[in-house]
Design a protein around this motif. Structure first.
Motif, PDB file in Angstrom:
ATOM      1  N   ARG A  97       0.824  -1.218   0.000  1.00 21.99           N
ATOM      2  CA  ARG A  97       0.000   0.000   0.000  1.00 21.99           C
ATOM      3  C   ARG A  97       0.854   1.263   0.000  1.00 21.99           C
ATOM      4  N   ARG A  98       2.003   1.212   0.678  1.00 22.78           N
ATOM      5  CA  ARG A  98       2.910   2.353   0.724  1.00 22.78           C
ATOM      6  C   ARG A  98       4.338   1.843   0.642  1.00 22.78           C
ATOM      7  N   ILE A  99       5.214   2.653   0.036  1.00 26.63           N
ATOM      8  CA  ILE A  99       6.622   2.288  -0.085  1.00 26.63           C
ATOM      9  C   ILE A  99       7.461   3.431   0.479  1.00 26.63           C
ATOM     10  N   ALA A 100       8.412   3.088   1.333  1.00 26.36           N
ATOM     11  CA  ALA A 100       9.361   4.064   1.871  1.00 26.36           C
ATOM     12  C   ALA A 100      10.773   3.660   1.456  1.00 26.36           C
ATOM     13  N   VAL A 101      11.553   4.597   0.963  1.00 23.83           N
ATOM     14  CA  VAL A 101      12.957   4.361   0.628  1.00 23.83           C
ATOM     15  C   VAL A 101      13.801   4.779   1.827  1.00 23.83           C
ATOM     16  N   VAL A 102      14.448   3.801   2.449  1.00 21.27           N
ATOM     17  CA  VAL A 102      15.246   4.037   3.660  1.00 21.27           C
ATOM     18  C   VAL A 102      16.623   3.412   3.446  1.00 21.27           C
ATOM     19  N   PRO A 103      17.614   4.179   3.026  1.00 22.10           N
ATOM     20  CA  PRO A 103      18.953   3.612   2.833  1.00 22.10           C
ATOM     21  C   PRO A 103      19.548   3.102   4.140  1.00 22.10           C
ATOM     22  N   ASN A 104      20.399   2.101   4.019  1.00 21.33           N
ATOM     23  CA  ASN A 104      21.131   1.601   5.183  1.00 21.33           C
ATOM     24  C   ASN A 104      22.086   2.671   5.713  1.00 21.33           C
ATOM     25  N   GLY A 105      22.583   2.468   6.914  1.00 21.80           N
ATOM     26  CA  GLY A 105      23.557   3.381   7.497  1.00 21.80           C
ATOM     27  C   GLY A 105      24.355   2.681   8.574  1.00 21.80           C
ATOM     28  N   ILE A 106      25.545   3.186   8.830  1.00 26.08           N
ATOM     29  CA  ILE A 106      26.404   2.636   9.878  1.00 26.08           C
ATOM     30  C   ILE A 106      26.921   3.765  10.757  1.00 26.08           C
ATOM     31  N   VAL A 107      27.430   3.398  11.918  1.00 25.72           N
ATOM     32  CA  VAL A 107      28.048   4.381  12.811  1.00 25.72           C
ATOM     33  C   VAL A 107      29.300   4.939  12.142  1.00 25.72           C
ATOM     34  N   ASP A 108      29.479   6.243  12.212  1.00 25.18           N
ATOM     35  CA  ASP A 108      30.665   6.877  11.643  1.00 25.18           C
ATOM     36  C   ASP A 108      31.901   6.407  12.406  1.00 25.18           C
ATOM     37  N   PRO A 109      32.854   5.737  11.728  1.00 24.37           N
ATOM     38  CA  PRO A 109      34.037   5.257  12.432  1.00 24.37           C
ATOM     39  C   PRO A 109      35.068   6.333  12.723  1.00 24.37           C
ATOM     40  N   GLY A 110      34.819   7.554  12.238  1.00 24.72           N
ATOM     41  CA  GLY A 110      35.795   8.625  12.400  1.00 24.72           C
ATOM     42  C   GLY A 110      36.766   8.651  11.232  1.00 24.72           C
ATOM     43  N   PRO A 111      37.476   9.757  11.075  1.00 25.70           N
ATOM     44  CA  PRO A 111      38.390   9.877   9.937  1.00 25.70           C
ATOM     45  C   PRO A 111      39.509   8.854  10.001  1.00 25.70           C
ATOM     46  N   PRO A 112      39.849   8.238   8.861  1.00 26.43           N
ATOM     47  CA  PRO A 112      40.942   7.261   8.851  1.00 26.43           C
ATOM     48  C   PRO A 112      42.285   7.960   8.917  1.00 26.43           C
ATOM     49  N   PRO A 113      43.335   7.254   9.271  1.00 25.01           N
ATOM     50  CA  PRO A 113      44.670   7.859   9.246  1.00 25.01           C
ATOM     51  C   PRO A 113      45.067   8.195   7.814  1.00 25.01           C
ATOM     52  N   PRO A 114      45.936   9.182   7.620  1.00 27.69           N
ATOM     53  CA  PRO A 114      46.360   9.539   6.256  1.00 27.69           C
ATOM     54  C   PRO A 114      46.986   8.349   5.544  1.00 27.69           C
ATOM     55  N   ARG A 115      46.672   8.221   4.258  1.00 26.48           N
ATOM     56  CA  ARG A 115      47.271   7.174   3.440  1.00 26.48           C
ATOM     57  C   ARG A 115      48.376   7.751   2.583  1.00 26.48           C
ATOM     58  N   PRO A 116      49.422   6.976   2.344  1.00 26.16           N
ATOM     59  CA  PRO A 116      50.475   7.456   1.455  1.00 26.16           C
ATOM     60  C   PRO A 116      49.983   7.517   0.021  1.00 26.16           C
ATOM     61  N   GLY A 117      50.741   8.123  -0.861  1.00 23.22           N
ATOM     62  CA  GLY A 117      50.409   8.153  -2.274  1.00 23.22           C
ATOM     63  C   GLY A 117      50.511   6.764  -2.875  1.00 23.22           C
TER      64      GLY A 117
END
Length: 400
Positions: free
Chosen positions: A186-206
């Motif tokens: 009768r009704r449709i809702a679009v609800v994308p998945n989500g996760i807890v923000d893990p925080g910024p990752p450490p810098p990666r080299p080139g």
């Protein structure tokens, strides 16, 4: 913090108030599995139970539909599951009568697994007459197409009678509406998945040697682990590097669905020991570490029930570019700014994408893409809004 207290064989979950949430279905019974086993669907159910925001006095109840022992057992039918399914359905009815739950939340079976579909029949034939409303959350995708093309007329008829005309169908993306539409929700809702923000990752080299691709998820043919390995082997062949110093490596992190898959992948690792490795099933800090040590996620899935895999969202949260297939909702999840989409089953295109992403990374920030669209707080707010309007005539959507 959310609080949880046992109620016999069910759980009552309450939580603090968010002023933006005006109304929530007051008495919702969630009949769905939480970990173990640990997989995307059970993780999202656990997150809903722990984090859904309720008003004072509102509540939701949970009966754990714990039928699967491990990843290989998910969706499979065993004789012992029959009695347990029947018992859990009766338990749900008992909780409904005890606590006056008027709305049933349920996750339908994936396509092609008749045992799981027949489980749905048994549960909903018993439970649905006792509930005023039915909410179906389509974490697995493709049942509608399977019913149209592969099921018998009898199976289509029974499924339409038992799962049809749900009061609310929750889908993960705009492109994944077909199951709900086929069963005339009768009704449709679009609800994308989500996760807890893990925080910024450490810098990666080139750019570094070797360039590290990660496969994360169930290590099966359909999820694409073998195609990912073949693409890395092909990229190394093109690079002309010696076997003991490959230009590209692949680490696969996840469980195998069966012994045959494990043996097959081990053979690839033995043939290409410097390039192909299995890290096992990782969680917590180990998973965070391997995401931080990788340069991209390689996810060439053609899994029939694929919806919106948490592995891809986790990679985006850790600022990894993603190479995935044009399958289900993956093109909506992996845009040109954060990765590359290739045709299903095309090893050469995957190798091309690996080489291209290494030499010319996508222009956008994968982490910003995650923060804009796939944080757990956004998922829970959208889910609460959909449940609040379970009897509203509108079609609910959040643009992803």
């Amino acid at each position: 913090m959310p609080r949880s207290a046992p109620l016999g064989n069910s759980t009552l979950v309450s939580a603090p108030v968010d002023r933006e949430v005006r109304r929530l279905v007051v008495k919702l019974l969630v009949l769905a599995q939480t970990p173990p086993p640990l997989h995307g669907q059970s993780v999202m159910v656990q997150a809903m139970l722990a984090g859904l925001v309720l008003r004072p006095g509102d509540a939701l109840h949970h009966v754990n539909l714990s039928l699967s022992r491990d990843h290989a057992d998910i969706g499979r039918w065993r004789p012992a599951k029959i009695a347990r399914t029947f018992a859990l359905a009766l338990r749900a009815v008992a909780v409904r009568l005890r606590h006056g739950c008027d709305t049933l939340y349920y996750i339908p079976a994936p396509p092609g697994k008749r045992g799981a579909l027949y489980r749905d029949w048994l549960i909903l034939i018993i439970c649905r007459p006792f509930f005023r409303r039915l909410v179906l959350h389509w974490h697995a995708v493709g049942l509608g197409a399977w019913l149209e093309t592969r099921a018998s007329a009898f199976e289509r008829a029974i499924t339409r009678a038992v799962l049809g005309r749900a009061d609310l169908a929750i889908v993960l993306a705009e492109s994944l509406r077909h199951d709900a539409a086929f069963l005339t929700a009768r009704r449709i809702a679009v609800v994308p998945n989500g996760i807890v923000d893990p925080g910024p990752p450490p810098p990666r080299p080139g750019p570094r040697q070797p360039w590290r691709a990660l496969f994360l998820g169930l290590c099966s043919e359909e999820k694409g682990v073998f195609l990912a390995a073949e693409a890395v082997i092909e990229a190394n062949r093109r690079a002309g590097t010696p076997p003991d110093a490959p230009a590209f490596t692949l680490v696969a992190a996840g469980a195998f669905p069966d012994d045959a898959s494990e043996v097959r992948f081990a053979a690839l690792g033995a043939t290409h020991p410097a390039a192909i490795r299995h890290a096992g099933f990782l969680t917590g800090a180990e998973k965070t570490r391997i995401l931080g040590a990788s340069d991209c996620l390689l996810f060439p899935s053609h899994y029939p029930a694929e919806g919106q895999p948490l592995a891809v969202i986790e990679a985006l949260a850790h600022d990894l570019p993603v190479i995935a297939t044009r399958w289900r909702a993956l093109p909506e999840l992996v845009t040109a700014e954060v990765g590359r989409i290739v045709p299903v089953g095309d090893c050469s295109a995957l190798a091309d994408a690996l080489i291209a992403v290494r030499s010319s990374p996508p222009p956008g920030s994968a982490r910003e893409h995650f923060q804009r669209r796939f944080q757990l707080s956004q998922h829970l707010a959208t889910l609460a809004g959909a449940l609040q309007r379970v009897e509203s005539p509108e079609v609910i959507s959040r643009n992803t």
